[in-house]
Design a protein around this motif. Structure first.
Motif, PDB file in Angstrom:
ATOM      1  N   THR A  15      -5.198   2.908  -7.979  1.00  0.00           N
ATOM      2  CA  THR A  15      -6.230   3.645  -6.472  1.00  0.00           C
ATOM      3  C   THR A  15      -7.260   2.674  -6.465  1.00  0.00           C
ATOM      4  N   LYS A  64      -3.277   5.767 -13.008  1.00  0.00           N
ATOM      5  CA  LYS A  64      -3.429   5.971 -11.641  1.00  0.00           C
ATOM      6  C   LYS A  64      -4.613   5.483 -11.392  1.00  0.00           C
ATOM      7  N   GLN A  88       1.198   4.016  -2.811  1.00  0.00           N
ATOM      8  CA  GLN A  88       1.298   5.412  -2.518  1.00  0.00           C
ATOM      9  C   GLN A  88       2.407   6.384  -3.405  1.00  0.00           C
ATOM     10  N   LYS A  89       3.804   5.758  -3.333  1.00  0.00           N
ATOM     11  CA  LYS A  89       4.357   6.382  -3.341  1.00  0.00           C
ATOM     12  C   LYS A  89       4.451   6.240  -5.167  1.00  0.00           C
ATOM     13  N   LYS A 104       0.846  -1.000  -0.377  1.00  0.00           N
ATOM     14  CA  LYS A 104      -0.057  -0.242  -0.050  1.00  0.00           C
ATOM     15  C   LYS A 104       0.787   1.342   0.042  1.00  0.00           C
ATOM     16  N   ASP A 111      -5.021   0.100  -4.166  1.00  0.00           N
ATOM     17  CA  ASP A 111      -5.037   0.962  -3.358  1.00  0.00           C
ATOM     18  C   ASP A 111      -6.089   0.269  -1.996  1.00  0.00           C
ATOM     19  N   GLU A 149       2.224   8.468  -6.306  1.00  0.00           N
ATOM     20  CA  GLU A 149       2.848  10.745  -5.733  1.00  0.00           C
ATOM     21  C   GLU A 149       4.480  10.938  -7.255  1.00  0.00           C
TER      22      GLU A 149
END
Length: 280
Positions: A236, A232, A159-160, A155, A239, A163
């Motif tokens: 998501t 992305k 997220q990285k 997770k 995630d 980013e």
């Protein structure tokens, strides 16, 4: 110790013949009774299943609990294993003393230990099974915890990545500006080449190629932007899935911990059952 005149053995025998069958029925477990004088058996009442195959008139064995009680004048108890008579039982032999203290016979009771043996076996099996399940549950709990940690790491990595993908927006914006400026530059160059007529033909070709390159760059930048946007979206979703997996892993770890605790209580209960079985 039972005190009895030697001449009253017959009277005791008659009383036992009347009372022992009734007493036997009162016992919740299988029992047998035997009465012997100093030399031979004079009465025998076998149990429902417990039977050492004694007959009245048979001599007292030269060894064993009855002989020891005759010789010592003390009560003798022993657990007889299943291998001897086919049934495990506890034998208690009580010497009968005459008024002068002399030993006139022995009264013996045999109490079946089949239930105790079955209970002990069940308790041992339960304890062993509980221990195995407890160990397995601990392994599952450890695995679930490791899985939860791994999911948490994934997770964080997701997220990285998101980013880092956000940083590409600036790069794509720069490429788009370069493409637009190149297109504008190519257009201006084409206009100047047209003004120069024959002398600007070569310059016009270069301007045309610049405009083609700018259009291609703009299209590629747009395509890359679409790809990155889909990445992305997938990250998501990943995630969210990882978050759900994390919750399931935590619940699994908690559930296996509860199972382990229950198995430990069950193992403790098995120990208590074993103690109860040995009280007989």
């Amino acid at each position: 110790m039972i005190s009895q005149n030697e001449t009253d053995i017959e009277q005791l025998l008659e009383s036992l013949k009347l009372s022992l069958p009734l007493v036997q029925r009162l016992f919740p477990i299988d029992v047998m009774f035997a009465l012997a004088d100093k030399e031979k058996f004079i009465y025998y009442l076998p149990g429902t299943e417990l039977d050492i195959r004694v007959q009245e008139g048979m001599p007292v064995p030269p060894s064993g609990g009855i002989r020891k009680a005759l010789e010592t004048g003390e009560e003798v108890s022993a657990n007889i294993p299943k291998e001897i008579y086919g049934w495990p039982f506890k034998s208690s032999s009580i010497p009968i003393h005459g008024e002068g203290g002399e030993i006139t016979g022995v009264f013996t009771i045999g109490i079946s230990l089949s239930n105790q043996e079955t209970l002990s076996y069940a308790a041992n099996t339960l304890a062993t099974t509980s221990e195995e399940i407890s160990m397995t549950s601990e392994e599952i709990a450890g695995t679930a915890t490791d899985l939860a940690n791994t999911v948490s790491e994934l997770k964080v990595l997701g997220q990285k990545v998101v980013e880092e993908l956000h940083k590409t927006d600036e790069i794509l914006e720069f490429i788009t500006k370069v493409a637009d400026n190149s297109n504008l530059l190519g257009l201006n160059a084409a206009i100047e080449a047209a003004h120069a007529a024959e002398h600007g033909r070569g310059f016009g070709i270069v301007a045309q190629e610049i405009r083609k390159m700018s259009v291609s760059s703009a299209a590629s930048a747009k395509e890359i932007a679409g790809i990155l946007e889909r990445i992305k979206m997938n990250i998501t979703r990943m995630d969210a899935t990882l978050l759900d997996c994390l919750g399931q892993s935590e619940r699994q770890a908690a559930a296996t911990e509860e199972i382990t605790a229950s198995m430990q209580q069950l193992a403790a209960s098995a120990v208590e059952i074993e103690k109860i079985a040995r009280l007989i």
